[in-house]
Design a protein around this motif. Structure first.
Motif, short mmCIF file in Angstrom:
data_model
loop_
_atom_site.label_atom_id
_atom_site.label_comp_id
_atom_site.label_asym_id
_atom_site.label_seq_id
_atom_site.Cartn_x
_atom_site.Cartn_y
_atom_site.Cartn_z
N GLN A 30 26.25 23.55 42.27
CA GLN A 30 27.16 24.04 43.30
C GLN A 30 26.62 25.31 43.93
N THR A 31 27.02 25.50 45.15
CA THR A 31 26.81 26.81 45.75
C THR A 31 27.81 27.76 45.10
N LEU A 32 27.59 29.04 45.35
CA LEU A 32 28.53 30.00 44.78
C LEU A 32 29.92 29.85 45.37
N GLU A 33 30.02 29.15 46.52
CA GLU A 33 31.33 28.87 47.09
C GLU A 33 31.97 27.64 46.48
N GLY A 34 31.26 27.01 45.53
CA GLY A 34 31.81 25.88 44.80
C GLY A 34 31.49 24.53 45.40
N ILE A 35 30.72 24.44 46.47
CA ILE A 35 30.40 23.17 47.10
C ILE A 35 29.36 22.44 46.26
N ASP A 68 38.68 30.31 49.72
CA ASP A 68 38.41 31.69 49.25
C ASP A 68 37.64 31.71 47.93
N PHE A 69 37.41 30.54 47.32
CA PHE A 69 36.78 30.52 45.99
C PHE A 69 35.34 31.00 46.07
N ARG A 70 34.91 31.72 45.04
CA ARG A 70 33.50 32.12 44.92
C ARG A 70 33.21 32.44 43.47
N TYR A 71 32.06 31.93 42.98
CA TYR A 71 31.62 32.26 41.62
C TYR A 71 31.16 33.69 41.54
N ASN A 95 33.39 35.55 31.26
CA ASN A 95 34.10 34.33 30.84
C ASN A 95 33.31 33.07 31.16
N LEU A 96 32.44 33.17 32.19
CA LEU A 96 31.64 32.01 32.56
C LEU A 96 30.45 31.80 31.64
N GLN A 97 30.25 32.70 30.70
CA GLN A 97 29.18 32.54 29.71
C GLN A 97 29.68 31.80 28.45
N LYS A 98 30.97 31.39 28.48
CA LYS A 98 31.56 30.71 27.34
C LYS A 98 31.86 29.26 27.69
N LEU A 99 32.02 28.44 26.67
CA LEU A 99 32.52 27.09 26.90
C LEU A 99 33.99 27.16 27.29
N ILE A 100 34.33 26.43 28.34
CA ILE A 100 35.71 26.40 28.81
C ILE A 100 36.20 24.95 28.78
N VAL A 101 37.41 24.74 28.25
CA VAL A 101 37.99 23.40 28.22
C VAL A 101 39.22 23.39 29.12
N LEU A 102 39.18 22.47 30.12
CA LEU A 102 40.26 22.38 31.09
C LEU A 102 40.82 20.96 31.11
N ARG A 103 42.08 20.86 31.51
CA ARG A 103 42.69 19.56 31.75
C ARG A 103 42.30 19.14 33.16
N ASN A 104 41.58 18.03 33.31
CA ASN A 104 41.13 17.54 34.62
C ASN A 104 41.71 16.16 34.89
N ARG A 105 41.52 15.73 36.17
CA ARG A 105 42.10 14.46 36.61
C ARG A 105 41.01 13.56 37.17
N ARG A 106 41.09 12.27 36.78
CA ARG A 106 40.20 11.26 37.35
C ARG A 106 40.80 10.77 38.66
N SER A 107 40.03 9.96 39.35
CA SER A 107 40.50 9.46 40.65
C SER A 107 41.71 8.55 40.51
N ASP A 120 15.53 32.99 46.79
CA ASP A 120 16.45 33.95 46.16
C ASP A 120 17.93 33.58 46.37
N GLN A 121 18.16 32.26 46.55
CA GLN A 121 19.53 31.79 46.66
C GLN A 121 20.03 31.38 45.26
N THR A 122 21.26 31.74 44.95
CA THR A 122 21.82 31.49 43.61
C THR A 122 22.68 30.23 43.63
N PHE A 123 22.46 29.39 42.63
CA PHE A 123 23.24 28.16 42.47
C PHE A 123 23.96 28.19 41.11
N ALA A 124 25.10 27.53 41.06
CA ALA A 124 25.82 27.35 39.79
C ALA A 124 25.55 25.94 39.28
#
Length: 621
Positions: free
Chosen positions: A52-57, A99-102, A108-120, A139-143
């Motif tokens: 993803q881009t830092l904007e989450g795309i 407005d989202f940006r990494y 907190n992003l250096q830890k494992l995170i468990v979230l409830r997600n939804r399938r299609s 020098d572009q940063t990606f997530a």
């Protein structure tokens, strides 16, 4: 931060819009560009990987990610996963997504995170996410996100946790009421007694038994019994504090431990509030039922560390409640302790006496008030104690009942009666029958009834020569059990025994049911006979009962005649059979034959005096 490489197709590409990324990706694939081994690994792993881009795309995703979220690749690339992966009620607004940006520096992003997600398709799953950030040559940063469906592991962990919690609950709590069980009680009181601060501020134990719990079960079924237990639990819990503990010890027995109680007055107030709460009626099956409890309680002395001793003391007090009518509270004191110790010693001696068949039976005659003939003898239990001498049944039969020994007393009584009947036959008095006082067990246990004929036969006698007397309070005291008692009486009669209702007229509405019973008759309550010449109401009730017996052609015995005036009044009221100390006190079996012979040798005038044929009194009707 782990060093995860960005796949080759995007390693050196500048950041572009979603449409451009899709066109570039398609162009490279059409040209036959081959990925390196990093790309192969990313494409073949079971974990979903997205860049993803830092904007989450999302600018790249592997097939595993598409499979996890249930979307084709063209509906993934160029979008922020926040727009399609979150549960519907948690999906951010378009403005929030825009407005989202990494923030790569976010710890907190250096830890494992468990979230409830939804399938299609709308199903939810647990998604474990790990994040890393990388720069390309420009020098572009990606997530880079690695996604793993951990639903099965979490479900298993939850099931294990639930099972563990359930087992822990079962180990420490009662399944029906939710109260603490015996194990939890033992742990609670042990810790409380070991804490000097707790004992210094006071601790009390209340031992609680439900009254007539068996009657509720027998009359309305075990579901009603469970409902009664739950009602009493809720009622008493509402009167206790959070710091107190209420435990179900088993069956209909509870124990409460109350902290901060130092005086008997406070303890009495608490116990009475529990009694009052339990007595409030409750509904079951459209019917209003009532329960009640008896409570024995004790305040711990300073320095008390023995939970068993506190239970024993509260049990002493509980016995006192049961002995005096149930439904209230008694507080332990030294007097109760001494009485309980005496009772325990007496109980132990009684158990041995009954087991060794050393119970004694005395016999009191019943007299025909018209002819003076002896109609029968009643066997009355006596206990010849080695140090206390002859003990009256009013003292030891309640002990026998508490120890569940009345069945043995019944069998001992019928054996003694059968032996006396043999003596009577051999001595020429074969027209005299012998009776016993049967316990309430005869009304409840058909197998117990069936043991009596065997004892009679073993002695070489006939059941037709014996009378079984059953107390009116036992036969009619529980309205819901009367049908069962009718069946039991019919079973006794079927064996050949005659049955009398003893203590008739004591107040259990026997007149309403006696016609349905296969009984030979009844014995009028002695309290009526003893006050016959002093209380007009007793005279009227006795006259009514005697009239009733004549109309129904059943046997009536006026029991408890102590004086000549009482004997005359019974005769004047139409009574034909009497029993009491006016005629003879209960005597040992070995004295019966001599007494009968001496009586037969008496002149008619002496017999007439016994029968009160001399100077009859006027009786007002």
């Amino acid at each position: 931060m782990s060093d995860v490489s960005v796949p080759v197709p995007f390693r050196f590409l500048p950041v572009a819009g979603p449409a451009l990324w899709r066109r570039l990706n398609a162009r490279r694939l059409a040209a036959g560009a081959l990925p390196d081994f990093d790309a192969i690994a990313c494409a073949s792993t079971n974990d979903g990987i997205i860049v993803q881009t830092l904007e989450g795309i999302i600018i790249w995703a592997n097939p595993a990610f598409a499979r996890i979220v249930g979307l084709p690749m063209d509906r993934i690339l160029g979008r922020n996963p926040l727009s399609f992966c979150m549960p519907k009620d948690q999906t951010p607004s378009r403005a929030q997504i825009a407005d989202f940006r990494y923030d790569p520096a976010n710890p907190n992003l250096q830890k494992l995170i468990v979230l409830r997600n939804r399938r299609s398709d709308g199903t939810l799953f647990w998604n474990q996410l790990s994040f890393s950030f990388h720069k390309n040559a420009q020098d572009q940063t990606f997530a880079v996100l690695v996604c793993r469906d951990v639903s099965e592991q979490i479900d298993q962990t939850r099931a294990l946790r639930d099972t563990t919690r359930s087992l822990t609950q079962m180990a420490s709590h009662d399944s029906l009421t939710g109260l603490a069980n015996r194990n939890r009680f033992n742990d609670f009181i042990s810790k409380a007694l070991a804490d000097a601060d707790v004992t210094r501020h006071g601790l009390a134990v209340l031992q609680i038994d439900m009254d007539r719990f068996k009657a509720i079960n027998d009359s309305h079924g075990h579901a009603a019994g469970d409902a009664a237990l739950q009602h009493v639990t809720a009622a008493m819990t509402g009167k206790l504090r959070q710091t107190d503990l209420l435990a179900r010890m088993g069956g209909d027995e509870f124990v409460a431990v109350c902290l901060g109680v130092t005086s008997d007055d406070d303890l009495l107030r608490i116990g009475q509030s529990l009694c009052d709460a339990a007595r409030i009626p409750f509904m079951f099956g459209g019917e209003e039922l009532t329960a009640s409890v008896s409570i024995g309680a004790v305040v711990a002395d300073q320095g008390d560390t023995d939970a068993d001793l506190l239970l024993q003391k509260s049990d002493f007090a509980l016995y006192e409640v049961k002995r005096n009518g149930r439904g209230h509270v008694a507080i332990y004191d030294s007097r109760l302790h001494a009485e309980a110790q005496r009772r325990d010693r007496l109980s132990a001696h009684l158990r041995h006496c009954i087991a060794d068949e050393k119970l004694t039976f005395y016999f009191q005659p019943t007299v025909d008030l018209i002819t003076g003939r002896i109609r029968g003898f009643e066997a009355l239990a006596r206990w010849q104690h080695p140090t206390r001498g002859l003990i009256h049944p009013a003292e030891f039969l309640p002990l026998a009942r508490d120890m569940n020994l009345l069945k043995a007393v019944d069998l001992a009584a019928i054996s003694a009666a059968a032996q006396l009947r043999k003596r009577l036959i051999h001595s020429g008095f074969d027209d005299i029958r012998v009776g016993i006082n049967g316990s309430a067990h005869l009304l409840q246990d058909p197998a117990h009834i069936d043991l009596l004929p065997a004892r009679v036969t073993r002695a070489g006698a006939r059941t037709q020569d014996f009378v079984i007397e059953l107390a009116e309070r036992d036969v009619f005291g529980n309205e819901d059990r009367i049908e069962t008692h009718l069946t039991a009486i019919s079973r006794l009669v079927g064996h050949g025994f005659s049955v009398l209702i003893d203590g008739f007229g004591a107040g259990y509405a026997g007149l309403l049911h006696v016609e349905r019973l296969a009984v030979a008759g009844f014995k009028i309550e002695k309290a009526l006979i003893r006050r016959l010449d002093t209380v007009p109401a007793c005279e009227r009730i006795t006259a009514m009962l005697l009239t009733f017996s004549r109309e129904k052609d059943i046997y009536a015995v006026a029991y408890g005649i102590e004086t000549a005036d009482q004997a005359r009044m019974v005769r004047a009221l139409g009574g034909t059979v009497g029993q009491g100390n006016h005629f003879a006190r209960a005597m040992p079996a070995e004295d019966v034959i001599d007494w009968l012979r001496q009586r037969a040798a008496r002149p008619p005038l002496a017999v007439a005096a016994d029968l009160s044929l001399i100077a009859p009194v006027h009786v007002a009707r």
